[in-house]
Design a protein around this motif. Structure first.
Motif, short mmCIF file in Angstrom:
data_model
loop_
_atom_site.label_atom_id
_atom_site.label_comp_id
_atom_site.label_asym_id
_atom_site.label_seq_id
_atom_site.Cartn_x
_atom_site.Cartn_y
_atom_site.Cartn_z
N VAL A 233 56.73 -31.41 -129.30
CA VAL A 233 57.32 -30.40 -128.41
C VAL A 233 58.28 -31.06 -127.44
CG1 VAL A 233 56.80 -28.71 -126.59
CG2 VAL A 233 55.34 -28.85 -128.63
N GLY A 234 57.87 -32.21 -126.89
CA GLY A 234 58.76 -32.94 -125.99
C GLY A 234 60.01 -33.43 -126.68
N LEU A 235 59.86 -33.96 -127.92
CA LEU A 235 61.02 -34.46 -128.66
C LEU A 235 62.02 -33.34 -128.94
CD1 LEU A 235 62.57 -36.60 -130.28
CD2 LEU A 235 61.05 -36.11 -132.22
N LEU A 236 61.53 -32.19 -129.37
CA LEU A 236 62.42 -31.06 -129.65
C LEU A 236 63.13 -30.61 -128.37
CD1 LEU A 236 60.12 -29.00 -132.04
CD2 LEU A 236 62.19 -30.25 -132.67
N GLY A 237 62.43 -30.66 -127.25
CA GLY A 237 63.06 -30.32 -125.98
C GLY A 237 64.18 -31.27 -125.60
N VAL A 238 63.95 -32.58 -125.79
CA VAL A 238 65.00 -33.58 -125.49
C VAL A 238 66.21 -33.36 -126.40
CG1 VAL A 238 65.55 -36.03 -125.56
CG2 VAL A 238 63.36 -35.28 -124.59
N LEU A 239 65.96 -33.15 -127.68
CA LEU A 239 67.06 -32.93 -128.62
C LEU A 239 67.85 -31.66 -128.27
CD1 LEU A 239 65.31 -33.88 -131.98
CD2 LEU A 239 67.01 -35.22 -130.72
N ALA A 240 67.15 -30.61 -127.83
CA ALA A 240 67.84 -29.39 -127.42
C ALA A 240 68.71 -29.62 -126.20
CB ALA A 240 66.82 -28.28 -127.14
N ALA A 241 68.19 -30.38 -125.22
CA ALA A 241 68.93 -30.60 -123.98
C ALA A 241 70.19 -31.44 -124.20
CB ALA A 241 68.03 -31.28 -122.96
#
Length: 715
Positions: A233-241
């Motif tokens: 979940v954190g990785l997907l958030g970083v990639l989105a940002a």
């Protein structure tokens, strides 16, 4: 923009979690260890959203701030879950307290709110219908999956209060993912890059996946399903940002139109097959959802096919039509020509002058207006096309009087861009496209020409003449003659006009009336004109007694921006003062201004004299005297021929000399053939003339003799 090192750290946290889960199935260790990558990954996502907020503006900044708050709530929920584990003794399913579940739900609801408040729009009705059906397909698919998940969840966890809280939290997270996908498909426009939304979409499966993993990891108490998914979940958030690119603008494409129903039906089929294999039965909700899904997919594909048909029709129409006028284009026109039709080709005369003088917008408006007139004249049974530029074509069924009606209609002005314009046309008629093209070439100058076999011969002759012309330039077959310009009344030599002549090696003389138009058409007039300028300047250097040596410059040469440099180089090379060179131009060449007039002004700035040749026979002559830097006007022979007749016949010659005197211009009368004409011109105020009465065009050596004698050129 998030810092570059956020991404590799988030990837490292996710990989570390995978390694810990894999090792933990074989080796026992502290349960706290698997939570380090989980909390770290979420913290990196919060930091990445904060950086994105700082670098963004407007509604995009607001979105990232809302998502940062939502992810902060999820981070607090993870920390709360760690506290639950640290303060509770458990066996079997790891405990999740009410506070933890509440934080997960709050974070999820905040994320959903951030997505729903994104602006959207920019859709046509058909695209909106497609988007609604896509959303319905996704929703029904999710509903079928939710029913299967619900059955599994109740079977696994029962219906206790804590189990229902857990179920609500997991379903809320799943709904968040669905909302992301729905938003992507329903929003016509969004300030958030499309890639960012797609990175956020898989977060929705984190909740249900964590509960599944919890049951799978029960044999290893130190492992945890929530900890297993949170680093991702954190990785997907970083990639989105860190996503960049265009905002989420929805484009109806065959790729998405195929992918949405295929993915939905594929996932549903796999899910139902799994449920049936496991339980031997399908629930009512699953069967009803499957029927609804199939109906939606059929409707979705029907709309997509209709939209594709519309798009194909638009593409086909555009491929066959001209964008500016809406008429058929050249390709369609040539394909439509068939035996028994009459092909009419039309060219607008002096369109370039209008386009240069009034601007491209006026030129485009004139083309549109002429297209409308052409369509009206041709009638419903004709094919009307814009072939290219200012050239049009009409395909008529059989022989008609269309050409005559078209020429008659040109007497009526066309209203375009606030101007009333009279447009002359050249018309070529034939039984085939090629024949009409050949006829149009012959019609240049405002005539109507019908193709016959003799035109083929003339075309071949012109092609041969063009080849010979190029060879003649290389072999030096051209020479200049010089016609004296004399002072009235005595006939003293004042200047000369340079006239190009072509004599073949066989002794045959080619008339300028034959080779000059070919030189214009082929562009060789530029090279020939440069040679004439250089040769005339070389002679002018040997005739210091002459006031002026004149050189004719064509309309094609005036469109060459290098002409002023060519003139300046010739004057400098031969040491001739600019004031002793006269450049003769026609009124038509500079009518409408544009590049040609700019070239004339540049020539005048060099110090050479500018003379308007054949004055009175072209366009808007008096207006040119105000806009063009003219030093002299040469009155056309057709007006001189009227001298000695009625007062009406002499009126123009009389008026022109008065205008020239008022404006400080020198006048030269052309085509003087009798002593009586010379005498009358002098009485009317003319002080310079040229014509056969004084001398025919002479070779340079004859001008040398006249200068030596310094006697009048005529008795």
């Amino acid at each position: 923009m998030p810092r570059a090192w956020y991404t590799p750290l988030a990837v490292a946290a996710a990989l570390a979690e995978i390694v810990l889960i894999a090792v933990g199935t074989h080796v026992a260790f502290s349960w706290l260890l698997v939570w380090v990558p989980a909390v770290s990954g979420l913290a990196l996502a919060v930091a990445a959203y904060r950086s994105a907020t700082a670098s963004a503006e407007g509604s995009l900044r607001t979105f990232w701030r809302r998502v940062m708050v939502a992810m902060t709530a999820v981070l607090l929920a993870a920390v709360s879950q760690v506290a639950d584990l640290a303060t509770t003794t458990w066996s079997g399913m790891p405990p999740i307290g009410a506070r933890t579940l509440l934080l997960y739900v709050v974070g999820t609801l905040l994320a959903i709110a951030a997505l729903l408040r994104l602006p959207g729009g920019g859709r046509s009705r058909s695209r909106l219908t497609t988007a609604v059906l896509d959303v319905a397909v996704v929703a029904v698919t999710a509903g079928i999956g939710a029913s299967a998940y619900q059955g599994w969840f109740i079977d696994r966890f029962g219906v206790s209060g804590s189990a229902w809280w857990l179920n609500i939290a997991m379903m809320a997270i799943a709904v968040a993912g669905i909302v992301v996908v729905v938003k992507i498909m329903s929003a016509g426009q969004s300030p958030v890059p499309r890639a960012a939304l797609w990175w956020l979409a898989p977060v929705g499966i984190a909740g249900p996946l964590s509960t599944v993993l919890m049951t799978l990891l029960l044999p290893w108490p130190h492992l945890n399903g929530s900890a297993a998914v949170l680093p991702f979940v954190g990785l997907l958030g970083v990639l989105a940002a860190r996503s960049e690119g265009p905002a989420a603008v929805s484009h109806q494409s065959s790729r998405r139109g195929t992918a949405v129903p295929l993915v939905a039906t594929g996932l549903t089929s796999v899910l139902l097959a799994t449920v049936y294999v496991r339980t031997g039965d399908l629930g009512t909700a699953q069967v009803a959802g499957t029927v609804a899904l199939l109906l939606l997919v059929v409707a979705r594909q029907a709309v997509a096919l209709a939209e594709n048909a519309r798009l194909l029709g638009a593409v086909a129409h555009r491929a066959a039509h001209d964008d500016l006028t809406g008429l058929y284009n050249r390709r369609h026109f040539t394909e439509a020509v068939a035996p028994g039709h009459t092909v009419v080709m039309i060219d607008l005369r002096d369109f370039r002058a209008i386009n240069d003088g009034l601007g491209p917008e006026a030129g485009d408006a004139l083309l549109v207006a002429f297209a409308g007139r052409l369509t009206e004249l041709a009638g419903p049974g004709a094919v009307v096309a814009r072939i290219g530029g200012d050239e049009f074509g009409v395909l008529l069924p059989g022989a008609t009087d269309f050409a005559a009606r078209l020429v008659a209609a040109t007497a009526e002005p066309l209203r375009a861009a606030g101007h009333d314009m009279i447009v002359d046309v050249s018309v070529g008629i034939g039984d085939s496209y090629r024949d009409a093209e050949i006829a149009l070439r012959e019609a240049a100058g405002g005539r109507v020409v019908r193709y016959d076999a003799s035109l083929e011969c003339e075309l071949r002759q012109r092609a041969t003449l063009a080849a010979d012309l190029r060879r003649a330039l290389t072999d030096g077959e051209f020479h200049l003659l010089y016609q004296p310009v004399v002072a009235l009344p005595g006939g003293e030599l004042d200047g000369v006009e340079s006239l190009v002549r072509w004599r073949r090696p066989t002794g045959e003389v080619v008339s300028p009336a034959d080779f000059i138009p070919v030189a214009e058409d082929t562009g060789l007039i530029v090279e020939l004109g440069a040679w004439i300028l250089d040769t005339a300047c070389a002679r002018a250097a040997t005739w210091p007694g002459l006031r002026s040596v004149a050189v004719n410059v064509s309309a094609r040469q005036l469109l060459d921006p290098a002409l002023p440099d060519v003139v300046a180089a010739a004057l400098s090379r031969h040491g001739v003062p600019p004031s002793r060179l006269t450049i003769e131009i026609t009124e038509t060449a500079v009518f409408g201004g544009g590049r040609a007039l700019a070239t004339v002004k540049a020539l005048s700035a060099l110090g050479v004299s500018i003379a308007l040749d054949d004055f009175g026979t072209g366009h808007s002559s008096l207006g040119l005297l105000r806009t063009c830097p003219v030093d002299a006007i040469k009155v056309d022979k057709s007006f001189v021929d009227g001298l000695g007749g009625t007062p009406e016949q002499e009126a123009i010659v009389t008026a022109l000399t008065g205008i020239a005197e008022t404006m400080g211009l020198r006048t030269v009368a052309e085509g003087v053939e009798t002593a009586e004409q010379a005498r009358r011109l002098h009485q009317l105020g003319y002080r310079h003339a040229q014509g056969f009465h004084f001398a025919r065009p002479l070779p340079a050596e004859a001008i040398d003799d006249l200068l030596r004698q310094r006697q009048p050129a005529a008795a």
